[in-house]
Motif scaffolding. Structure first.
Motif, PDB file in Angstrom:
ATOM      1  N   PRO A 161       1.039  -1.182   0.149  1.00  0.00           N
ATOM      2  CA  PRO A 161      -0.091   0.056   0.082  1.00  0.00           C
ATOM      3  C   PRO A 161       0.731   1.097   0.137  1.00  0.00           C
ATOM      4  O   PRO A 161       2.026   1.447   0.608  1.00  0.00           O
ATOM      5  CB  PRO A 161      -0.674  -0.013   1.203  1.00  0.00           C
ATOM      6  N   VAL A 162       0.444   2.305  -0.801  1.00  0.00           N
ATOM      7  CA  VAL A 162       1.132   3.513  -0.542  1.00  0.00           C
ATOM      8  C   VAL A 162       0.143   4.795   0.165  1.00  0.00           C
ATOM      9  O   VAL A 162      -1.084   4.868  -0.280  1.00  0.00           O
ATOM     10  CB  VAL A 162       1.225   4.092  -2.090  1.00  0.00           C
ATOM     11  N   TYR A 163       0.672   5.244   0.960  1.00  0.00           N
ATOM     12  CA  TYR A 163      -0.058   6.375   1.815  1.00  0.00           C
ATOM     13  C   TYR A 163       0.471   7.812   1.347  1.00  0.00           C
ATOM     14  O   TYR A 163       1.439   7.806   0.863  1.00  0.00           O
ATOM     15  CB  TYR A 163       0.326   6.458   3.196  1.00  0.00           C
ATOM     16  N   THR A 164      -0.578   8.624   0.963  1.00  0.00           N
ATOM     17  CA  THR A 164      -0.444  10.018   0.971  1.00  0.00           C
ATOM     18  C   THR A 164      -1.222  10.866   1.594  1.00  0.00           C
ATOM     19  O   THR A 164      -2.431  10.337   2.083  1.00  0.00           O
ATOM     20  CB  THR A 164      -0.685  10.246  -0.661  1.00  0.00           C
ATOM     21  N   ASP A 165      -1.116  12.146   1.938  1.00  0.00           N
ATOM     22  CA  ASP A 165      -1.958  13.031   2.747  1.00  0.00           C
ATOM     23  C   ASP A 165      -2.581  13.947   1.787  1.00  0.00           C
ATOM     24  O   ASP A 165      -3.077  14.866   1.991  1.00  0.00           O
ATOM     25  CB  ASP A 165      -1.224  13.782   3.839  1.00  0.00           C
ATOM     26  N   SER A 166      -2.441  13.993   0.272  1.00  0.00           N
ATOM     27  CA  SER A 166      -2.978  14.779  -0.621  1.00  0.00           C
ATOM     28  C   SER A 166      -3.907  14.220  -1.561  1.00  0.00           C
ATOM     29  O   SER A 166      -4.003  13.060  -2.199  1.00  0.00           O
ATOM     30  CB  SER A 166      -1.622  15.138  -1.849  1.00  0.00           C
ATOM     31  N   VAL A 167      -5.261  14.667  -1.121  1.00  0.00           N
ATOM     32  CA  VAL A 167      -6.486  14.272  -1.803  1.00  0.00           C
ATOM     33  C   VAL A 167      -6.233  14.715  -3.482  1.00  0.00           C
ATOM     34  O   VAL A 167      -6.533  13.863  -4.273  1.00  0.00           O
ATOM     35  CB  VAL A 167      -7.775  14.637  -1.221  1.00  0.00           C
ATOM     36  N   ASN A 168      -5.814  15.730  -3.877  1.00  0.00           N
ATOM     37  CA  ASN A 168      -5.420  16.263  -5.042  1.00  0.00           C
ATOM     38  C   ASN A 168      -4.659  15.283  -5.938  1.00  0.00           C
ATOM     39  O   ASN A 168      -5.006  14.901  -6.812  1.00  0.00           O
ATOM     40  CB  ASN A 168      -4.996  17.786  -5.106  1.00  0.00           C
ATOM     41  N   ALA A 169      -3.637  15.040  -5.218  1.00  0.00           N
ATOM     42  CA  ALA A 169      -2.613  14.271  -5.927  1.00  0.00           C
ATOM     43  C   ALA A 169      -3.297  12.572  -6.174  1.00  0.00           C
ATOM     44  O   ALA A 169      -2.960  12.069  -7.184  1.00  0.00           O
ATOM     45  CB  ALA A 169      -1.462  13.954  -5.261  1.00  0.00           C
ATOM     46  N   LEU A 170      -4.136  12.021  -5.266  1.00  0.00           N
ATOM     47  CA  LEU A 170      -4.514  10.985  -5.370  1.00  0.00           C
ATOM     48  C   LEU A 170      -5.536  11.065  -6.550  1.00  0.00           C
ATOM     49  O   LEU A 170      -5.694  10.064  -7.594  1.00  0.00           O
ATOM     50  CB  LEU A 170      -5.534  10.573  -4.113  1.00  0.00           C
ATOM     51  N   LYS A 171      -6.327  12.035  -6.755  1.00  0.00           N
ATOM     52  CA  LYS A 171      -7.129  12.234  -8.001  1.00  0.00           C
ATOM     53  C   LYS A 171      -6.599  12.462  -9.075  1.00  0.00           C
ATOM     54  O   LYS A 171      -6.785  11.588  -9.985  1.00  0.00           O
ATOM     55  CB  LYS A 171      -8.232  13.574  -7.715  1.00  0.00           C
ATOM     56  N   TRP A 172      -5.579  12.874  -8.964  1.00  0.00           N
ATOM     57  CA  TRP A 172      -4.700  13.087 -10.504  1.00  0.00           C
ATOM     58  C   TRP A 172      -4.105  11.675 -11.069  1.00  0.00           C
ATOM     59  O   TRP A 172      -4.243  11.353 -12.033  1.00  0.00           O
ATOM     60  CB  TRP A 172      -3.357  13.853 -10.377  1.00  0.00           C
TER      61      TRP A 172
END
Length: 207
Positions: A139-150
């Protein structure tokens, strides 16, 4: 008469397509962070199995879920990414760390005239490409919703304009978009729950 369903197991004892709930259940019961879903036709199931599972498991309206909605604890065997940018635009860098011990796996930049969202986007793609080479479904975690959508849309939807100073950055963006278009991955992309867990392990600590 019961409606026939087909089951896809992306993460389980043995990932694959199954023709009955009993077969599917045997693969996911007791398996931590199992990923599975039923489909009404075999063709839909076959397509979904080769696709990013989060395209099929995500809530309606493309909302990206908080990892905590299905699990209240952090998945320690995972990779976390983050970016930092002094200014908007400004000198941008990003990195990825192993959540369990904070070990840095990659660090790129700084590069001129970037943005934090671009850095977050590039970091996720970098992580996916790195994990693909090793054949891991980490799994990969990020705290950016925008980056996830991109990443889900396979497009860096930035409003930043290209200049002579950030030409290399836009070359990185093009390569990242091309990678997403040409590769499949089944790594869960999870939103880090900062409110519950504090700053993401890859945070640069410059707030």
């Amino acid at each position: 008469m019961a409606v026939k369903k087909y089951y896809v197991v992306w993460r389980g004892v043995k990932p694959g397509l199954y023709d009955s709930w009993e077969e599917c259940k045997a693969q996911v019961t007791g398996f931590d962070h199992a990923l599975y879903k039923s489909f009404s036709t075999r063709s839909e199931a076959e397509h979904a199995f080769t696709d990013n599972p989060w395209k099929h498991l995500a809530p309606k309206k493309n909302e990206l879920r908080e990892a905590s909605q299905s699990d209240n604890s952090i998945i320690r065997q995972s990779l976390a990414v983050d970016a930092a940018c002094s200014g908007n635009p400004g000198r941008m860098e990003y990195r990825g760390v192993w959540v369990e011990d904070g070990r840095e796996l990659f660090h790129v930049g700084p590069i001129e005239e970037g943005t934090n969202n671009i850095g977050e986007f590039l970091a996720i793609v970098h992580a996916l490409a790195l994990l693909q080479k090793s054949g891991k479904r980490t799994p990969v975690y990020t705290d950016s919703v925008n980056a996830l959508k991109w990443v889900v849309n396979k497009k860096c939807n930035t409003k930043l304009k290209q200049t002579d100073h950030n030409k290399m950055l836009f070359e990185w963006i093009t390569r990242a978009e091309k990678w997403l278009q040409q590769n499949n991955y089944d790594n869960p992309l999870l939103k880090w729950n900062t409110k519950k867990w504090g700053e993401i392990p890859a945070d640069f600590g410059r707030k």
